[in-house]
Design an enzyme around this catalytic site. Sequence first.
Site, PDB file in Angstrom:
ATOM      1  N   ASN A  12      39.900  40.571  38.098  1.00 17.66           N
ATOM      2  CA  ASN A  12      40.440  40.005  36.852  1.00 17.66           C
ATOM      3  C   ASN A  12      40.647  38.510  37.046  1.00 17.66           C
ATOM      4  OD1 ASN A  12      41.705  39.430  34.472  1.00 17.66           O
ATOM      5  ND2 ASN A  12      43.666  40.380  35.019  1.00 17.66           N
ATOM      6  N   LYS A  14      41.553  36.377  34.823  1.00 16.50           N
ATOM      7  CA  LYS A  14      42.580  35.807  33.937  1.00 16.50           C
ATOM      8  C   LYS A  14      41.999  34.536  33.285  1.00 16.50           C
ATOM      9  CE  LYS A  14      45.791  38.005  36.984  1.00 16.50           C
ATOM     10  NZ  LYS A  14      47.139  38.470  37.084  1.00 16.50           N
ATOM     11  N   HIS A 100      46.651  44.741  29.319  1.00 16.78           N
ATOM     12  CA  HIS A 100      47.103  44.140  30.576  1.00 16.78           C
ATOM     13  C   HIS A 100      48.564  43.705  30.425  1.00 16.78           C
ATOM     14  CE1 HIS A 100      47.562  41.268  33.844  1.00 16.78           C
ATOM     15  NE2 HIS A 100      46.586  41.947  34.448  1.00 16.78           N
ATOM     16  N   GLU A 102      50.085  41.115  31.205  1.00 10.26           N
ATOM     17  CA  GLU A 102      50.317  39.748  30.684  1.00 10.26           C
ATOM     18  C   GLU A 102      50.128  39.718  29.173  1.00 10.26           C
ATOM     19  OE1 GLU A 102      47.645  37.862  33.453  1.00 10.26           O
ATOM     20  OE2 GLU A 102      49.037  38.436  35.057  1.00 10.26           O
ATOM     21  N   GLU A 172      48.738  49.618  36.887  1.00  7.06           N
ATOM     22  CA  GLU A 172      49.288  48.404  37.497  1.00  7.06           C
ATOM     23  C   GLU A 172      50.786  48.359  37.220  1.00  7.06           C
ATOM     24  OE1 GLU A 172      46.014  45.094  37.812  1.00  7.06           O
ATOM     25  OE2 GLU A 172      46.916  45.010  35.847  1.00  7.06           O
ATOM     26  N   GLY A 178      50.772  39.867  40.525  1.00  9.56           N
ATOM     27  CA  GLY A 178      50.956  38.442  40.818  1.00  9.56           C
ATOM     28  C   GLY A 178      52.225  38.116  41.594  1.00  9.56           C
ATOM     29  N   SER A 218      48.784  42.938  43.179  1.00  9.76           N
ATOM     30  CA  SER A 218      48.896  42.320  44.506  1.00  9.76           C
ATOM     31  C   SER A 218      47.992  42.972  45.555  1.00  9.76           C
ATOM     32  CB  SER A 218      50.359  42.302  44.976  1.00  9.76           C
ATOM     33  OG  SER A 218      51.120  41.471  44.123  1.00  9.76           O
TER      34      SER A 218
HETATM   35  P1  PGA Z   1      47.129  40.311  41.049  1.00  9.19           P
HETATM   36  O1  PGA Z   1      46.711  40.616  39.529  1.00  9.19           O
HETATM   37  O2  PGA Z   1      46.112  40.965  41.945  1.00  9.19           O
HETATM   38  O3  PGA Z   1      47.115  38.813  41.138  1.00  9.19           O
HETATM   39  O4  PGA Z   1      48.477  40.895  41.259  1.00  9.19           O
HETATM   40  C1  PGA Z   1      46.254  41.882  39.164  1.00  9.19           C
HETATM   41  C2  PGA Z   1      45.813  41.863  37.713  1.00  9.19           C
HETATM   42  O5  PGA Z   1      46.246  41.023  36.948  1.00  9.19           O
HETATM   43  O6  PGA Z   1      45.020  42.730  37.297  1.00  9.19           O
END
Ligand code: PGA
Length: 258
Positions: A12, A14, A100, A102, A172, A178, A218
Amino acid sequence: MLADRKPIILSNWKMNKTVQESLAYLADLMRAIDNQGKQMEIILCVPFSVIKSMADKAKDPTVISISGQDVHWEEWGAYTGEISPPMLADLGAQYCMIGHSERRKYFEETDESVNKKALSLLKSAVRPIVCIGETLEERQLGLTINILEKQLRVCFNGFSSADLEKTVILYEPRWAIGTGNVAKNDQIASAHQYIREALVQLFSSQSANRTRIIYGGSVTIDNTSDILKIKDVDGVGVGGASLDLPNFLQIIDVMTAA
Ligand code: PGA
């Protein structure tokens, strides 16, 4: 992982990378994976602005698939700034991520809007990647299973078994994204086991067994191998650690060895 569920490694991006940067990443990725890629499906969830140029260049869509990161549920109309499922299909996207954390946190995404987006994507033959997961507060209150139950029930409302099997579920935990706080193996195991069982109840054991459920939050080179050993985990979703290609390639190597 079951033999009939091809493992997934999802990246991803982003809100990162220009067209030039994306094409350089893709070219280097294709060169590096060679035959290794056949053992898994690599899904790159990229900004809208680079989907077309990447989809045009991703030679073998069974190895590298290009995905959007969000979509509107309507096919066209007065929704300034939005992109629709037929437009995504037109760009060459095979998948689109929806729900997601976010999007849920900053853009008021709900399970109900995820459901509308998923059904609309399926009509345009774009496969949904449905993100689910609990917040830290919900986990601390012991509500993880209740939250997952509601998310699965609402997000997959109106789905046929065939729709489900085309869909990828990305579990997730919101507190793991993150933050560097990857979920513990037993937390991942119980969430994935619950999700698989819930799909049996909502659909059938055949469809539940054909649906890929992957873990994100993560994920790094250091924890991928352990995560992939967990039953009912069909791959990983990587955010930050996939932006740098050499890093992502090392995670692919771990996946190949697993
Ligand atoms: P991350 O993000 O690996 O940076 O925790 C995962 C995601 O947003 O799918």
